[in-house]
Design a protein around this motif. Structure first.
Motif, PDB file in Angstrom:
ATOM      1  N   THR A   1      -2.979   4.389  -2.605  1.00 48.61           N
ATOM      2  CA  THR A   1      -3.211   3.283  -3.731  1.00 48.61           C
ATOM      3  C   THR A   1      -2.244   1.968  -3.486  1.00 48.61           C
ATOM      4  O   THR A   1      -1.370   2.186  -2.573  1.00 48.61           O
ATOM      5  CB  THR A   1      -2.942   3.683  -5.308  1.00 48.61           C
ATOM      6  N   ASP A   2      -2.817   0.931  -3.997  1.00 50.15           N
ATOM      7  CA  ASP A   2      -1.917  -0.307  -3.851  1.00 50.15           C
ATOM      8  C   ASP A   2      -0.885  -0.229  -4.870  1.00 50.15           C
ATOM      9  O   ASP A   2      -1.173   0.232  -5.982  1.00 50.15           O
ATOM     10  CB  ASP A   2      -2.756  -1.391  -3.940  1.00 50.15           C
TER      11      ASP A   2
ATOM     12  N   VAL B   1       3.090   6.447 -10.500  1.00 51.25           N
ATOM     13  CA  VAL B   1       2.130   6.176  -9.592  1.00 51.25           C
ATOM     14  C   VAL B   1       1.287   7.382  -8.781  1.00 51.25           C
ATOM     15  O   VAL B   1       0.153   7.280  -8.679  1.00 51.25           O
ATOM     16  CB  VAL B   1       2.669   5.146  -8.299  1.00 51.25           C
TER      17      VAL B   1
ATOM     18  N   HIS C   1       0.941  -1.199  -0.073  1.00 50.51           N
ATOM     19  CA  HIS C   1       0.083   0.037  -0.010  1.00 50.51           C
ATOM     20  C   HIS C   1       0.957   1.196  -0.089  1.00 50.51           C
ATOM     21  O   HIS C   1       1.945   1.274   0.851  1.00 50.51           O
ATOM     22  CB  HIS C   1      -0.832  -0.079   1.134  1.00 50.51           C
TER      23      HIS C   1
ATOM     24  N   THR D   1       1.121   5.325   0.378  1.00 51.90           N
ATOM     25  CA  THR D   1       0.404   6.607   0.888  1.00 51.90           C
ATOM     26  C   THR D   1       1.267   7.542   0.717  1.00 51.90           C
ATOM     27  O   THR D   1       2.517   7.583   1.277  1.00 51.90           O
ATOM     28  CB  THR D   1       0.094   6.360   2.275  1.00 51.90           C
TER      29      THR D   1
END
Length: 117
Positions: free
Chosen positions: A87-88, A72, A47, A49
């Motif tokens: 997001t993952d 990303v 994950h 962040t």
């Protein structure tokens, strides 16, 4: 009476594994490989962040964050004044995180990549 000859201990034959023993060994090896493969597949999901600035101050207004060459977070995400972006992501055994900030001096982000709970 004939002289005594020194006696050597009996020679031990090296026992070869039985076919069932070999099958068990092969089965264990396959299981280890399958477990490692399963762990690799499960362990690479993380994950990501990003926390932009601190309490609305020193926020980045433009920039690009990429992981292993894949973007990303792009400039559009920063231009929305988003405070937290999550997001993952998929990681590998060797990773490259690239951060390019295009913003006022003193602005910053925190990037955290952690295993998925």
């Amino acid at each position: 009476m004939s002289p005594k000859r020194p006696t050597a201990p009996p020679a031990h034959k090296h026992s070869r594994s039985s076919s069932s023993g070999q099958k068990g060994l092969i089965a264990k090896e396959k299981t280890k490989k399958q477990s490692a493969k399963r762990r690799t597949v499960l362990d690479n999901r993380f994950h990501r962040t990003i926390v932009n600035g601190e309490r609305g101050q020193n926020m980045v207004t433009s920039g690009i964050v990429s992981l292993n060459g894949a973007i990303v977070v792009d400039s559009n995400a920063f231009s929305r004044n988003a405070r937290v972006m999550a997001t993952d992501v998929v990681v590998t055994s060797r990773n490259t995180l690239s951060v390019e900030l295009r913003s006022a001096p003193g602005s910053f982000i925190h990037v955290v990549i952690s295993p998925k709970p």
